[in-house]
Design an enzyme around this catalytic site. Sequence first.
Site, PDB file in Angstrom:
ATOM      1  N   HIS A   1       0.921  -1.486  -0.142  1.00  0.00           N
ATOM      2  CA  HIS A   1       0.067   0.307  -0.226  1.00  0.00           C
ATOM      3  C   HIS A   1       0.758   1.609  -0.220  1.00  0.00           C
ATOM      4  O   HIS A   1       0.616   2.557  -0.391  1.00  0.00           O
ATOM      5  CB  HIS A   1      -0.816   0.011   0.928  1.00  0.00           C
TER       6      HIS A   1
ATOM      7  N   ASP B   1       3.485   9.654  -0.853  1.00  0.00           N
ATOM      8  CA  ASP B   1       2.604   8.466  -0.340  1.00  0.00           C
ATOM      9  C   ASP B   1       2.176   7.834  -1.474  1.00  0.00           C
ATOM     10  O   ASP B   1       2.492   7.473  -2.724  1.00  0.00           O
ATOM     11  CB  ASP B   1       1.027   9.634  -0.445  1.00  0.00           C
TER      12      ASP B   1
HETATM   13  C1  G6P Z   1      -0.594   3.110   6.601  1.00  0.00           C
HETATM   14  C2  G6P Z   1      -0.397   1.718   5.951  1.00  0.00           C
HETATM   15  C3  G6P Z   1      -1.276   1.015   7.045  1.00  0.00           C
HETATM   16  C4  G6P Z   1      -1.757   1.326   8.210  1.00  0.00           C
HETATM   17  C5  G6P Z   1      -1.982   3.044   7.986  1.00  0.00           C
HETATM   18  C6  G6P Z   1      -1.758   3.031   9.952  1.00  0.00           C
HETATM   19  O1  G6P Z   1      -2.141   3.828   5.409  1.00  0.00           O
HETATM   20  O2  G6P Z   1       0.087   1.580   4.692  1.00  0.00           O
HETATM   21  O3  G6P Z   1      -1.088  -0.064   6.369  1.00  0.00           O
HETATM   22  O4  G6P Z   1      -2.391   0.417   8.680  1.00  0.00           O
HETATM   23  O5  G6P Z   1      -1.410   3.580   7.855  1.00  0.00           O
HETATM   24  O6  G6P Z   1      -1.120   2.853  10.547  1.00  0.00           O
HETATM   25  P1  G6P Z   1      -1.113   2.325  11.938  1.00  0.00           P
HETATM   26  O7  G6P Z   1       0.388   2.457  11.921  1.00  0.00           O
HETATM   27  O8  G6P Z   1      -1.782   3.233  12.781  1.00  0.00           O
HETATM   28  O9  G6P Z   1      -1.350   0.796  11.325  1.00  0.00           O
END
Ligand code: G6P
Length: 498
Positions: A171, A384
């Site tokens: 992602h 991003d």
């Molecule tokens: C990004 C990553 C996700 C992640 C999100 C929130 O978008 O690609 O995989 O879940 O950030 O971050 P966190 O560390 O809170 O899961």
Amino acid sequence: MARGGARFIVVSNRLPFAFRRGVDGAWQADPGSGGLVTALLPVLRDRGGTWIGWPGAPGPAREFASALSTAGAKAGYALAAVPLDEAEVRGFYLGFSNEIVWPLFHDLPSLCNFDPSYWKTYTEVNRKYAKVVAPHAERNDFVWVHDYHLMSVGSELRRAGCKARLAFFLHIPFPGPDIFMKLPWRKSLLESLLQYDLVGFQTVRDRRNFVACVQAVLPDAGVEGRGSTLTVAVEGRRVRVGSFPISIDYNAFMRAADSPPVAEKARELHRLLPQRKLVLGIDRLDYTKGIALRLRAFELLLERHPDVRGKLSLLQVVVPSREEVPQYRAMKLEIEQLVGRINGAFARPGGWVPIWYEYRSLSRLELLAYYRAADIALVTPLKDGMNLVAKEYCACSIEEDCILILSEFAGAAEQLGRGALLVNPYDVEGVAGALRTAHAMPQEERVARMRAMRRAIRRNDVFDWVDGFLRAAISRDLGDFPAPQTARGAAELPEVPF
Ligand code: G6P
């Protein structure tokens, strides 16, 4: 009801549920956020699917069992937890994932902490995920692993003898060789990724970077093909590599933004800002989002162009995130100081305040109303993977009379570059200039640009993304696994956007 045949298994760092303790002390699971779950739901339900991930809270698996089975029965697919202890959370999640991969893959190697113990824990925890996945994954099943926390789950599954079809989607961005080569474990990591049958990236640039890194680190690997999906031949195996830009549930956002409570809340915001244009920034607290540079650009605009003072207000929302990582705490302070400095220089009692700053999560209603009310969205990440705020903003701009200023380093620029005002987020003069251009842009041009972006998102929504990925995964030698199917707009919008 599940059809017979191949099963569908989704693996992600976190489960798509938020866990909290109920009054009796037992865990309860509330459906979590994200377009991903909305888009995968039809396939999960149809194939008797399972979603495997970390509950995001401490405790052994048995403590979550009852909450998982209740939540799974309601959701229509099964859930399995990978519990993590404190040391694992430190080394795997906060350490390797968020102090090494996250900054490195966002082109910020100077922020990396290449602690060797992090790599060890990352590998062990990826093995732990694979152990939970393995009993669910038989020869014809299809396992779709998500994101940078879990790049080695595929190789750990293969090591354990798993014969299922394995696919991975990243992602976040994938860096070019100059940056990637700094990773001490570069060879192992690439070899792990090449154990999947399909590796998907957000953009053509990410896919190109990955292939360049493979060629630099593994000279024996051959790359074949052209177009959107290439094949890497390595050690007698063929791995497909493609780009699949993620999107949003366009119709659900559009419909929700059109509801009377959202319209009323948006009007309320405008009443608070008579004769002023609202500029919106919404980001998770993260140094990749370019928030401090964006504030400096806004300050520069006010310094150099006194005519816009009192005519533009910036509403900057920062959603709390990863505060255990030191750089995130430092960044929060920097943002607060900048907001204080700018408001201190330009605000007047009882009058205009240049920046409204909110540090909190927004409810769904607030988010949609902010999107709908904003005249200009300022989305300026330093880098991003995609940036769904940009796409959500366009979907919610139902009057189409507004402007998106977008970083050229967001994956979304590949699809929205013709309608958005593209900026280099490091160029504060350029961003200030784009704000001025946006402020002065004639209505006809604003509408034409926004209409083009909305069309692009509508034509490639998150359901098309799932279809495209599954189609690439099942084509050619990958047999009969699930016919992609869409359920566009069937599900509710998530409560929280991040
Ligand atoms: C990004 C990553 C996700 C992640 C999100 C929130 O978008 O690609 O995989 O879940 O950030 O971050 P966190 O560390 O809170 O899961």
